[in-house]
Write a protein that holds these residues in place. Sequence first.
Motif, short mmCIF file in Angstrom:
data_model
loop_
_atom_site.label_atom_id
_atom_site.label_comp_id
_atom_site.label_asym_id
_atom_site.label_seq_id
_atom_site.Cartn_x
_atom_site.Cartn_y
_atom_site.Cartn_z
N ILE A 77 -9.03 -4.71 -4.67
CA ILE A 77 -7.95 -5.43 -4.76
C ILE A 77 -6.83 -5.03 -3.57
N LEU A 78 -6.16 -5.85 -3.08
CA LEU A 78 -4.95 -5.50 -2.54
C LEU A 78 -3.63 -5.69 -3.14
N TYR A 79 -2.82 -4.88 -3.18
CA TYR A 79 -1.81 -5.21 -4.06
C TYR A 79 -0.50 -4.24 -3.49
N PHE A 80 0.68 -4.84 -3.86
CA PHE A 80 2.11 -4.10 -3.50
C PHE A 80 2.40 -3.12 -4.73
N ASP A 81 2.36 -1.88 -4.12
CA ASP A 81 2.57 -0.74 -5.14
C ASP A 81 4.19 -0.65 -5.10
N ALA A 94 -9.49 -1.13 -14.94
CA ALA A 94 -9.15 -1.70 -16.28
C ALA A 94 -8.17 -2.85 -15.90
N ILE A 95 -8.53 -4.10 -16.75
CA ILE A 95 -7.60 -5.09 -16.69
C ILE A 95 -6.92 -5.43 -18.32
N ASP A 96 -5.77 -5.40 -18.34
CA ASP A 96 -5.10 -5.92 -19.76
C ASP A 96 -4.34 -7.28 -19.30
N ASN A 97 -3.68 -7.56 -20.46
CA ASN A 97 -3.10 -9.16 -20.33
C ASN A 97 -2.17 -9.33 -19.05
N ASN A 98 -1.28 -8.36 -18.78
CA ASN A 98 -0.33 -8.42 -17.53
C ASN A 98 -0.37 -7.30 -16.49
N SER A 99 -1.54 -6.41 -16.89
CA SER A 99 -1.40 -5.46 -15.62
C SER A 99 -2.73 -4.95 -15.48
N ILE A 100 -3.02 -4.60 -14.37
CA ILE A 100 -4.15 -3.94 -13.71
C ILE A 100 -4.23 -2.32 -13.39
N SER A 115 1.61 -4.54 -12.05
CA SER A 115 1.62 -6.11 -12.65
C SER A 115 0.62 -6.97 -11.85
N LYS A 116 -0.02 -7.99 -12.53
CA LYS A 116 -0.92 -8.99 -11.90
C LYS A 116 -0.12 -9.50 -10.71
N ASP A 117 1.31 -9.68 -10.79
CA ASP A 117 1.89 -10.58 -9.81
C ASP A 117 2.14 -9.53 -8.82
N ASN A 118 1.82 -8.32 -8.71
CA ASN A 118 1.62 -7.64 -7.36
C ASN A 118 0.39 -7.68 -6.60
N VAL A 119 -0.64 -8.13 -7.27
CA VAL A 119 -2.01 -8.34 -6.37
C VAL A 119 -1.67 -9.28 -5.49
#
Length: 172
Positions: A77-81, A94-100, A115-119
């Motif tokens: 995936i591409l995400y903003f760190d 690993a994937i949790d409810n709100n985090s990856i 956060s999944k929002d940063n993906v």
Amino acid sequence: MGRFVHAIGNVFLTILIMLLIVYGWAFIEVKLLLKSQPELFGYVFYIQEDESMAPNFESTDVILVKKNEKYQTGDIILYFDSLDSQYKAQAIVAIDNNSITTKCSMCDVNSEPISKDNVVGKAVGKVLFMGAIIQFFKQKTVLIGFGVIGVVLLVMSQHIEYKQHKKSTEAK
């Protein structure tokens, strides 16, 4: 000879115009529309700047990222760190409810959960040779050179055409 020089000049100027259109599109997407990355038809183009995801993606590869909300373990995936304030491409471990939780190919430990929002999206491929082409054309001297060569060749072709026209009118 004049037609050949004219055609080559047109090729140089066409490449220059195409590059300016692409740069303009990227500028509008990022600077005016305030998008994080240039986007086209739901795909984001990301330039991998290091070897952290080798062998999947080498340095200067252009990664094609599809905006998607369904991710699985193993997907890249591409995400903003937000810790480094930069975009990264890494594999999901690993994937949790709100985090990856992700990990780069060269790393021994996992990255901090994000956060999944940063993906931004899921890597679906790469554009072959585009990274090297972008690096080449990022140089201002190359862009200026293409413009100058195109104009010089077109002026030469017009001069040759003028001479040929002058010769033919003198012969009559």
